[in-house]
Enzyme design. Structure first.
Site, PDB file in Angstrom:
ATOM      1  N   ASP A  26      25.970  59.383  31.336  1.00 57.06           N
ATOM      2  CA  ASP A  26      25.447  58.982  32.641  1.00 57.06           C
ATOM      3  C   ASP A  26      26.024  57.634  33.033  1.00 57.06           C
ATOM      4  OD1 ASP A  26      23.859  61.186  32.731  1.00 57.06           O
ATOM      5  OD2 ASP A  26      21.947  60.126  32.728  1.00 57.06           O
ATOM      6  N   LYS A  83      24.080  65.279  39.908  1.00 52.07           N
ATOM      7  CA  LYS A  83      22.824  66.033  39.857  1.00 52.07           C
ATOM      8  C   LYS A  83      22.305  66.395  41.247  1.00 52.07           C
ATOM      9  CE  LYS A  83      20.995  63.755  35.681  1.00 52.07           C
ATOM     10  NZ  LYS A  83      21.063  64.812  34.683  1.00 52.07           N
ATOM     11  N   ARG A 167      15.969  73.673  18.436  1.00 48.68           N
ATOM     12  CA  ARG A 167      15.486  74.508  17.322  1.00 48.68           C
ATOM     13  C   ARG A 167      14.923  75.827  17.833  1.00 48.68           C
ATOM     14  NH1 ARG A 167      15.603  73.175  12.105  1.00 48.68           N
ATOM     15  NH2 ARG A 167      15.585  70.980  11.516  1.00 48.68           N
ATOM     16  N   GLY A 237      22.172  60.032  28.428  1.00 47.15           N
ATOM     17  CA  GLY A 237      21.775  59.506  29.727  1.00 47.15           C
ATOM     18  C   GLY A 237      21.606  58.014  29.658  1.00 47.15           C
ATOM     19  N   SER A 238      20.352  57.594  29.561  1.00 46.61           N
ATOM     20  CA  SER A 238      20.040  56.169  29.560  1.00 46.61           C
ATOM     21  C   SER A 238      20.495  55.486  28.277  1.00 46.61           C
ATOM     22  CB  SER A 238      18.533  55.997  29.722  1.00 46.61           C
ATOM     23  OG  SER A 238      18.026  56.951  30.639  1.00 46.61           O
TER      24      SER A 238
END
Lengths: 296, 193
Positions: A26, A83, A167, A237-238
Site C-alpha cells: 500500500d 481500491k 487456514r 497495507g499499513s
C-alpha cells in the site's frame, strides 16, 4: 491478418500468476511508491490513506482521488492497483478508464452495496477480492474475480485473522479434494458456492486463481508464516509505511516472502528493523467496525 | 533426464516446472547458489523484472548465472526473463543479466488493460500458429548479431535467440502448447556455441 484479443480471462488471471511469490504494498504518494519499487515490491496499491488511517478517521471511505492514482502510476514501472467500494461499479469504470492494472473490490472501503458485488466479468481490467472462507472465495471468482486474497483484519498489524482465513480456506480445499463426487453438490449448496467451481477446486487441489494473504501482515515473519500456510504472495497495507523504517522493512518482507521456508535467512532479514506499526487487539475493535464482515 | 532449474525468486515458476515435466525434463526451483549449481539449463520466468533483478543482486546470484551462461548453460527467459536477459533495457538502470545483444522496451504494448492474446507465426516451431499470451509484455526494439529475431507481432520482435539463449515476450507456460519449451530443450540447449 493478426487479431489481438484484449481483457481475456487468461490475461486477467495471468497477471496475478506473474505476481506470485511477491509482495504488493500500500502506498499513498509517488515517493512511497518509489520506495516500494526500489525494495522489490511486485506491485503497489495506490491509496489516499492506508487502512490504519482509514480506521482512525472513521466516516465513509471511498475510491482515492484519480490524481493521486495517476501520479503513482507515473512514478513506477510495476503494476498499480487501486481500491473501489464493494458493489461500486462506477468507481471501477473510472479506475478502468484511468488504466489501473488491477482493481481491489475492497472491504477496507465503506461498501456501496450491501447485497451485490460488482459483476467483474464486464471489465477488461482484472479484479482481486477478499475472502474469509472457500465459499466466499468461489462466489467472488464466480462474479469474475481473477485473484483472491484473505481479508484478515486490515489496519490492525495483527496477523491472527489472516491466519484464520487462510487456514480455513486451505482446510476446506483439502476437504473437497477428498470428497467423493456425489457429495460435491451438497457441499456447494452448504458453502453457497457455484458447483462448477467446487468441481474445479477438487480437480486442481487449489483455488482456480491465485490466492494472496492480506490483512494484518506487519513483519517478515508474518509474511513467511502466511506463505508457509499456502499463500501465493503477500499484501502489506499499513505494515510498511506505519513502521519506523519503511524502506528496510519493505526489503525484509520481500526477502522473507521469497525465502519463506529458510529460517536462517528469515532470522537475518528480521534483524534491526526498528519499531513495527503499533498493533491492535482484534477484541478491542467494535463488531460494527470490523472490516472483514463487509461483503458476503 | 535434463535437470532444468527455474529461477523461483518471484513470478510464475510453478507453471514452467509443469511444462518441463510434460516435456520429459526435470524442473526444480532455484533460489540459492547450491540449487543453481545443479542446473544443466535454466528458465527465467515471467514476474516483475525489477523485483527479480533486485533479488538476484541481493542473494548474489547475478554473476554466477552470467558465468554459467558464458560457459554454455542454456537459458530460456519469458517476459520478465526476456527483459533480464537483454543487454540494454530502454530507460532503465535496473539490475539485469545482460547476456543478449538486444534492446528491450518494458511494458511496450501498454498497461494491463492492453494485455492480449494473439496467434503468432513462429517459423522455427512449424506452420501451426502459436498461442501468444502477452501480459504487460515487452518487445525488442533492436536485435544485433549474434542475436537473431525468431518471431514478430505487429512488426515488433517478440522472440529471439542467441546461441543457447532464447527469449520470448509472451508466456508459453500459461498455455498447453509445449513447442517453445521443446524447442528450447531439444534445439537451443544442444546448439554449438
Amino acid at each position: 491478418m493478426v487479431a489481438a484479443e484484449k481483457g481475456t480471462w487468461t490475461v486477467k488471471k495471468g497477471l496475478a500468476e506473474m505476481l506470485k511469490g511477491g509482495v504488493i504494498m500500500d502506498v499513498t504518494t509517488p515517493e512511497q511508491a518509489k520506495i516500494a519499487e526500489e525494495a522489490g515490491a511486485c506491485a503497489v496499491m495506490a491509496l489516499e490513506r492506508v487502512p490504519a488511517d482509514i480506521r482512525a478517521a472513521g466516516g465513509v471511505a471511498r475510491m482515492a482521488d484519480p490524481s493521486i492514482i495517476l501520479k503513482i502510476m507515473d512514478a513506477v514501472t510495476i503494476p498499480v492497483m487501486a481500491k473501489v467500494r464493494i458493489g461500486h461499479f462506477v468507481e471501477a469504470q473510472i479506475l478502468e478508464a484511468l488504466g489501473v492494472d488491477y482493481i481491489d473490490e475492497s472491504e477496507v472501503l465503506t461498501p456501496a452495496d450491501e447485497e451485490h458485488h460488482i459483476n467483474k466479468h464486464e471489465f477488461k481490467v482484472p479484479f482481486v477480492c477478499g475472502a474469509r472462507n472457500l465459499g466466499e472465495a468461489l462466489r467472488r471468482i464466480g462474479e469474475g474475480a481473477a485473484m483472491i486474497r484473505t481479508k484478515g483484519e486490515a489496519g490492525t498489524g495483527n496477523v491472527v485473522e489472516a491466519v484464520r482465513h487462510m487456514r480455513l480456506i486451505m482446510a476446506e480445499i483439502r476437504r473437497v479434494q477428498n470428497m467423493p463426487d456425489d457429495e460435491l453438490m451438497a457441499f456447494a449448496k452448504n458453502i453457497q458456492a457455484p458447483y462448477e467451481l467446487v468441481r474445479q477446486v477438487k480437480e486442481l487441489g487449489r483455488l482456480p486463481v491465485v490466492n494472496f494473504a492480506a490483512g494484518g501482515i506487519a513483519t517478515p515473519a508474518d509474511a513467511a508464516l502466511m506463505m508457509q500456510l499456502g499463500a501465493d504472495g503477500i499484501f502489506v497495507g499499513s505494515g510498511i509505511f506505519k513502521s519506523a523504517n519503511p524502506a528496510k522493512r519493505a526489503r525484509a518482507i520481500v526477502m522473507a516472502t521469497t525465502h519463506y521456508r529458510d529460517p536462517e535467512i528469515l532470522a537475518e532479514v528480521s534483524r534491526d528493523l526498528g519499531e513495527p506499526m503499533p498493533g491492535l487487539e482484534i477484541s478491542s475493535i467494535r463488531p460494527e467496525e470490523r472490516m472483514q464482515d463487509r461483503g458476503w | 533426464m535434463k535437470q532444468v532449474g527455474v529461477l523461483a525468486l518471484q513470478g510464475a515458476f510453478r507453471e514452467h516446472i509443469q511444462m518441463l515435466e510434460l516435456c520429459g525434463a526435470r524442473g526444480f526451483e532455484v533460489r540459492k547458489l547450491q540449487e543453481l549449481k545443479r542446473c544443466e539449463a535454466m528458465i527465467i520466468p515471467g514476474g516483475e523484472s525489477t523485483t527479480i533483478g533486485r533479488l538476484l543482486v541481493e542473494f548474489e546470484l547475478l554473476d554466477p548465472i552470467c558465468n554459467l551462461a558464458r560457459e554454455g548453460m542454456p537459458i530460456l527467459g519469458t517476459c520478465a526473463g526476456m527483459v533480464l536477459l537483454a543487454e540494454n533495457i530502454i530507460g532503465s538502470d535496473q539490475p539485469r543479466l545482460g547476456l543478449m545483444r538486444v534492446s528491450v522496451l518494458r511494458n511496450a504494448f501498454g498497461r494491463q488493460v492492453d494485455s492480449f492474446e494473439a496467434r503468432l507465426d513462429i517459423p522455427v516451431l512449424g506452420p501451426e500458429p502459436f498461442p501468444g499470451v502477452f501480459i504487460r509484455a515487452p518487445y525488442l526494439e533492436e536485435v544485433q548479431p549474434p542475436a537473431e529475431a525468431l518471431a514478430t507481432f505487429m512488426g515488433k520482435v517478440v522472440m529471439a535467440r542467441q546461441g543457447r539463449l532464447l527469449s520470448a515476450a509472451f508466456h508459453p507456460e500459461l498455455t498447453s502448447d509445449l513447442r517453445v519449451h521443446r524447442y528450447f530443450l531439444e534445439t537451443v540447449a544442444g546448439a554449438d556455441v
